[in-house]
Design a protein around this motif. Sequence first.
Motif, PDB file in Angstrom:
ATOM      1  N   LYS A   5      20.612 -36.831  14.748  1.00 24.06           N
ATOM      2  CA  LYS A   5      20.259 -35.591  14.060  1.00 24.06           C
ATOM      3  C   LYS A   5      18.783 -35.244  14.292  1.00 24.06           C
ATOM      4  N   LEU A   6      17.914 -36.247  14.251  1.00 23.20           N
ATOM      5  CA  LEU A   6      16.492 -36.029  14.514  1.00 23.20           C
ATOM      6  C   LEU A   6      16.275 -35.514  15.935  1.00 23.20           C
ATOM      7  N   LYS A   7      16.946 -36.139  16.895  1.00 19.48           N
ATOM      8  CA  LYS A   7      16.814 -35.722  18.294  1.00 19.48           C
ATOM      9  C   LYS A   7      17.272 -34.272  18.453  1.00 19.48           C
ATOM     10  N   THR A   8      18.375 -33.915  17.811  1.00 15.97           N
ATOM     11  CA  THR A   8      18.877 -32.538  17.883  1.00 15.97           C
ATOM     12  C   THR A   8      17.860 -31.561  17.301  1.00 15.97           C
ATOM     13  N   LEU A   9      17.254 -31.906  16.153  1.00 19.18           N
ATOM     14  CA  LEU A   9      16.249 -31.042  15.538  1.00 19.18           C
ATOM     15  C   LEU A   9      15.023 -30.882  16.440  1.00 19.18           C
ATOM     16  N   ILE A  10      14.577 -31.973  17.034  1.00 20.95           N
ATOM     17  CA  ILE A  10      13.416 -31.923  17.926  1.00 20.95           C
ATOM     18  C   ILE A  10      13.724 -31.031  19.122  1.00 20.95           C
ATOM     19  N   ASP A  11      14.922 -31.176  19.702  1.00 17.30           N
ATOM     20  CA  ASP A  11      15.305 -30.335  20.839  1.00 17.30           C
ATOM     21  C   ASP A  11      15.352 -28.867  20.447  1.00 17.30           C
ATOM     22  N   LEU A  12      15.877 -28.561  19.255  1.00 22.75           N
ATOM     23  CA  LEU A  12      15.956 -27.173  18.799  1.00 22.75           C
ATOM     24  C   LEU A  12      14.567 -26.567  18.647  1.00 22.75           C
ATOM     25  N   VAL A  13      13.635 -27.330  18.073  1.00 21.40           N
ATOM     26  CA  VAL A  13      12.270 -26.829  17.891  1.00 21.40           C
ATOM     27  C   VAL A  13      11.602 -26.614  19.241  1.00 21.40           C
ATOM     28  N   SER A  14      11.768 -27.567  20.164  1.00 23.18           N
ATOM     29  CA  SER A  14      11.094 -27.448  21.452  1.00 23.18           C
ATOM     30  C   SER A  14      11.643 -26.300  22.291  1.00 23.18           C
ATOM     31  N   GLU A  15      12.907 -25.923  22.100  1.00 24.72           N
ATOM     32  CA  GLU A  15      13.512 -24.847  22.888  1.00 24.72           C
ATOM     33  C   GLU A  15      13.396 -23.474  22.222  1.00 24.72           C
ATOM     34  N   SER A  16      12.890 -23.426  20.990  1.00 23.85           N
ATOM     35  CA  SER A  16      12.832 -22.154  20.275  1.00 23.85           C
ATOM     36  C   SER A  16      11.394 -21.655  20.169  1.00 23.85           C
ATOM     37  N   ASN A  17      11.250 -20.485  19.529  1.00 26.80           N
ATOM     38  CA  ASN A  17       9.922 -19.897  19.324  1.00 26.80           C
ATOM     39  C   ASN A  17       9.245 -20.410  18.064  1.00 26.80           C
ATOM     40  N   ILE A  18       9.950 -21.205  17.254  1.00 23.41           N
ATOM     41  CA  ILE A  18       9.317 -21.700  16.034  1.00 23.41           C
ATOM     42  C   ILE A  18       8.349 -22.820  16.381  1.00 23.41           C
ATOM     43  N   GLU A  20       7.060 -24.914  13.787  1.00 29.79           N
ATOM     44  CA  GLU A  20       7.089 -25.934  12.751  1.00 29.79           C
ATOM     45  C   GLU A  20       8.415 -25.869  11.989  1.00 29.79           C
ATOM     46  N   LEU A  21       8.963 -27.051  11.670  1.00 32.13           N
ATOM     47  CA  LEU A  21      10.212 -27.137  10.915  1.00 32.13           C
ATOM     48  C   LEU A  21      10.088 -28.291   9.938  1.00 32.13           C
ATOM     49  N   GLU A  22      10.440 -28.051   8.679  1.00 32.03           N
ATOM     50  CA  GLU A  22      10.398 -29.099   7.660  1.00 32.03           C
ATOM     51  C   GLU A  22      11.729 -29.122   6.929  1.00 32.03           C
ATOM     52  N   ILE A  23      12.333 -30.312   6.845  1.00 30.68           N
ATOM     53  CA  ILE A  23      13.624 -30.477   6.181  1.00 30.68           C
ATOM     54  C   ILE A  23      13.497 -31.612   5.175  1.00 30.68           C
ATOM     55  N   THR A  24      13.966 -31.365   3.938  1.00 27.65           N
ATOM     56  CA  THR A  24      13.951 -32.375   2.892  1.00 27.65           C
ATOM     57  C   THR A  24      15.389 -32.696   2.520  1.00 27.65           C
ATOM     58  N   GLU A  25      15.730 -33.976   2.570  1.00 30.71           N
ATOM     59  CA  GLU A  25      17.046 -34.444   2.171  1.00 30.71           C
ATOM     60  C   GLU A  25      16.862 -35.557   1.153  1.00 30.71           C
ATOM     61  N   ALA A  26      17.962 -36.038   0.604  1.00 31.06           N
ATOM     62  CA  ALA A  26      17.906 -37.083  -0.420  1.00 31.06           C
ATOM     63  C   ALA A  26      17.240 -38.356   0.100  1.00 31.06           C
ATOM     64  N   VAL A  30      11.504 -34.675   6.691  1.00 31.63           N
ATOM     65  CA  VAL A  30      11.138 -34.664   8.103  1.00 31.63           C
ATOM     66  C   VAL A  30      10.397 -33.366   8.384  1.00 31.63           C
ATOM     67  N   ARG A  31       9.297 -33.483   9.091  1.00 27.42           N
ATOM     68  CA  ARG A  31       8.513 -32.312   9.484  1.00 27.42           C
ATOM     69  C   ARG A  31       8.254 -32.423  10.981  1.00 27.42           C
ATOM     70  N   ILE A  32       8.659 -31.407  11.738  1.00 31.00           N
ATOM     71  CA  ILE A  32       8.477 -31.382  13.185  1.00 31.00           C
ATOM     72  C   ILE A  32       7.539 -30.224  13.500  1.00 31.00           C
ATOM     73  N   VAL A  33       6.436 -30.531  14.206  1.00 24.19           N
ATOM     74  CA  VAL A  33       5.437 -29.527  14.546  1.00 24.19           C
ATOM     75  C   VAL A  33       5.278 -29.514  16.058  1.00 24.19           C
ATOM     76  N   ALA A  39       5.839 -30.236  23.818  1.00 21.82           N
ATOM     77  CA  ALA A  39       5.666 -31.402  22.954  1.00 21.82           C
ATOM     78  C   ALA A  39       5.996 -31.058  21.516  1.00 21.82           C
ATOM     79  N   ALA A  40       6.544 -32.029  20.796  1.00 16.73           N
ATOM     80  CA  ALA A  40       6.820 -31.886  19.369  1.00 16.73           C
ATOM     81  C   ALA A  40       6.418 -33.185  18.699  1.00 16.73           C
ATOM     82  N   VAL A  41       5.809 -33.102  17.528  1.00 23.31           N
ATOM     83  CA  VAL A  41       5.397 -34.285  16.791  1.00 23.31           C
ATOM     84  C   VAL A  41       6.207 -34.322  15.511  1.00 23.31           C
ATOM     85  N   MET A  42       6.726 -35.511  15.165  1.00 24.78           N
ATOM     86  CA  MET A  42       7.576 -35.632  13.995  1.00 24.78           C
ATOM     87  C   MET A  42       6.966 -36.664  13.054  1.00 24.78           C
TER      88      MET A  42
END
Length: 155
Positions: A5-18, A20-26, A30-33, A39-42
Amino acid sequence: MDLRKLKTLIDLVSESNISELEITEADGKVRIVKTDPNAAVMTAAPAFQQAAPQQQAVAAPAAPVAAPVVAAAPAEPTGHTIKSPMVGTYYGAASPGAKPFVEVGTVVKEGQPVCIIEAMKIMNEIEADKSGTVTKVMCENGQAVEFGQPLFIIE
Protein backbone atom coordinates in the motif's frame (compact mmCIF):
# COMPACT_ATOMS: atom_id res chain seq x y z
CA MET A 1 -0.09 -0.07 6.76
CA ASP A 2 1.54 -2.71 4.59
CA LEU A 3 4.45 -2.10 2.23
CA ARG A 4 2.43 -2.75 -0.95
CA LYS A 5 0.00 0.00 0.00
CA LEU A 6 2.87 2.38 0.81
CA LYS A 7 4.57 1.61 -2.51
CA THR A 8 1.30 2.26 -4.36
CA LEU A 9 0.86 5.62 -2.58
CA ILE A 10 4.44 6.65 -3.35
CA ASP A 11 3.97 5.74 -7.03
CA LEU A 12 0.71 7.73 -7.18
CA VAL A 13 2.37 10.83 -5.70
CA SER A 14 5.40 10.59 -7.98
CA GLU A 15 3.23 10.24 -11.12
CA SER A 16 0.76 13.01 -10.23
CA ASN A 17 0.85 16.80 -9.90
CA ILE A 18 0.42 16.70 -6.13
CA SER A 19 3.49 17.46 -4.08
CA GLU A 20 2.35 16.20 -0.68
CA LEU A 21 0.02 13.49 0.66
CA GLU A 22 -0.80 12.70 4.29
CA ILE A 23 -2.90 9.73 5.41
CA THR A 24 -3.87 8.89 8.99
CA GLU A 25 -5.09 5.41 9.89
CA ALA A 26 -5.61 3.56 13.16
CA ASP A 27 -2.15 1.99 13.01
CA GLY A 28 -0.25 5.17 12.15
CA LYS A 29 0.21 8.22 10.02
CA VAL A 30 2.01 8.44 6.66
CA ARG A 31 3.15 11.63 4.96
CA ILE A 32 4.69 11.54 1.47
CA VAL A 33 6.34 14.71 0.15
CA LYS A 34 7.67 15.02 -3.40
CA THR A 35 10.93 17.00 -3.41
CA ASP A 36 11.40 16.90 -7.18
CA PRO A 37 9.64 15.14 -10.08
CA ASN A 38 11.66 11.93 -9.56
CA ALA A 39 11.82 11.69 -5.77
CA ALA A 40 9.39 11.22 -2.89
CA VAL A 41 10.20 11.20 0.83
CA MET A 42 8.02 9.27 3.26
CA THR A 43 7.86 9.56 7.03
CA ALA A 44 5.90 7.22 9.23
CA ALA A 45 4.84 7.60 12.88
CA PRO A 46 2.92 4.98 14.90
CA ALA A 47 -0.43 5.78 16.49
CA PHE A 48 1.16 6.24 19.93
CA GLN A 49 3.52 8.92 18.46
CA GLN A 50 6.83 7.55 19.73
CA ALA A 51 9.27 9.17 17.35
CA ALA A 52 12.57 7.45 16.70
CA PRO A 53 15.17 8.03 13.98
CA GLN A 54 14.53 4.56 12.52
CA GLN A 55 10.93 5.51 11.70
CA GLN A 56 11.90 7.76 8.83
CA ALA A 57 12.41 6.05 5.51
CA VAL A 58 13.50 7.50 2.22
CA ALA A 59 11.44 6.03 -0.60
CA ALA A 60 13.63 7.39 -3.39
CA PRO A 61 16.95 9.22 -3.52
CA ALA A 62 16.62 12.82 -2.46
CA ALA A 63 17.78 15.64 -4.67
CA PRO A 64 21.43 16.53 -4.08
CA VAL A 65 21.98 19.64 -2.01
CA ALA A 66 24.18 22.17 -3.72
CA ALA A 67 26.08 24.87 -1.88
CA PRO A 68 24.97 28.37 -2.87
CA VAL A 69 27.30 30.04 -5.34
CA VAL A 70 27.13 33.80 -5.15
CA ALA A 71 29.52 34.61 -8.00
CA ALA A 72 27.74 32.39 -10.58
CA ALA A 73 24.22 33.67 -9.85
CA PRO A 74 22.32 34.49 -13.06
CA ALA A 75 21.60 38.13 -13.70
CA GLU A 76 18.08 39.29 -12.93
CA PRO A 77 16.09 39.78 -16.11
CA THR A 78 15.54 43.42 -16.95
CA GLY A 79 12.13 44.76 -17.80
CA HIS A 80 8.65 44.32 -16.36
CA THR A 81 7.66 40.88 -15.06
CA ILE A 82 4.12 39.54 -15.48
CA LYS A 83 3.55 37.23 -12.53
CA SER A 84 0.99 34.51 -11.94
CA PRO A 85 -1.95 35.80 -9.87
CA MET A 86 -2.83 32.27 -8.74
CA VAL A 87 -1.74 28.67 -8.39
CA GLY A 88 -2.66 26.51 -11.37
CA THR A 89 -1.56 25.09 -14.71
CA TYR A 90 -0.09 27.41 -17.35
CA TYR A 91 -1.32 27.23 -20.94
CA GLY A 92 0.16 29.48 -23.63
CA ALA A 93 -2.69 28.92 -26.11
CA ALA A 94 -6.49 28.76 -25.98
CA SER A 95 -6.50 25.08 -27.04
CA PRO A 96 -4.00 22.34 -27.86
CA GLY A 97 -2.49 22.95 -31.27
CA ALA A 98 -3.67 26.57 -31.39
CA LYS A 99 -1.31 29.49 -31.93
CA PRO A 100 0.11 30.81 -28.61
CA PHE A 101 -1.28 34.09 -27.26
CA VAL A 102 2.24 35.56 -27.20
CA GLU A 103 5.76 34.53 -28.15
CA VAL A 104 9.16 36.17 -27.73
CA GLY A 105 9.05 39.36 -29.81
CA THR A 106 5.27 39.81 -29.63
CA VAL A 107 4.18 43.40 -28.93
CA VAL A 108 1.44 43.39 -26.29
CA LYS A 109 -0.88 46.11 -25.06
CA GLU A 110 -2.08 46.52 -21.50
CA GLY A 111 -5.17 44.32 -21.02
CA GLN A 112 -4.30 41.93 -23.87
CA PRO A 113 -4.56 38.19 -22.97
CA VAL A 114 -1.11 36.59 -22.68
CA CYS A 115 -1.94 33.11 -21.34
CA ILE A 116 -4.46 30.95 -19.49
CA ILE A 117 -4.06 29.53 -16.01
CA GLU A 118 -6.32 26.63 -15.15
CA ALA A 119 -7.27 26.55 -11.48
CA MET A 120 -9.89 24.15 -10.11
CA LYS A 121 -11.07 23.30 -13.67
CA ILE A 122 -11.70 26.98 -14.41
CA MET A 123 -9.76 28.60 -17.26
CA ASN A 124 -8.57 32.06 -16.16
CA GLU A 125 -7.35 34.39 -18.90
CA ILE A 126 -4.30 36.34 -17.71
CA GLU A 127 -3.87 39.80 -19.23
CA ALA A 128 -0.78 41.95 -19.67
CA ASP A 129 -0.58 44.59 -16.95
CA LYS A 130 1.77 46.73 -19.03
CA SER A 131 2.35 47.41 -22.72
CA GLY A 132 5.63 46.38 -24.33
CA THR A 133 7.46 43.63 -26.19
CA VAL A 134 7.71 40.09 -24.76
CA THR A 135 11.42 39.33 -24.33
CA LYS A 136 11.12 36.06 -22.41
CA VAL A 137 8.49 33.38 -21.78
CA MET A 138 9.29 31.83 -18.40
CA CYS A 139 6.89 28.82 -18.45
CA GLU A 140 6.22 25.81 -20.62
CA ASN A 141 2.77 24.70 -21.74
CA GLY A 142 1.12 22.47 -19.12
CA GLN A 143 3.54 23.50 -16.36
CA ALA A 144 2.27 23.97 -12.82
CA VAL A 145 2.73 27.54 -11.60
CA GLU A 146 2.68 29.09 -8.15
CA PHE A 147 1.25 32.40 -6.96
CA GLY A 148 3.68 35.19 -7.85
CA GLN A 149 5.78 33.02 -10.19
CA PRO A 150 7.17 35.00 -13.15
CA LEU A 151 5.41 34.14 -16.43
CA PHE A 152 6.76 36.73 -18.90
CA ILE A 153 9.34 39.50 -19.12
CA ILE A 154 8.19 42.60 -21.06
CA GLU A 155 10.35 45.55 -22.09
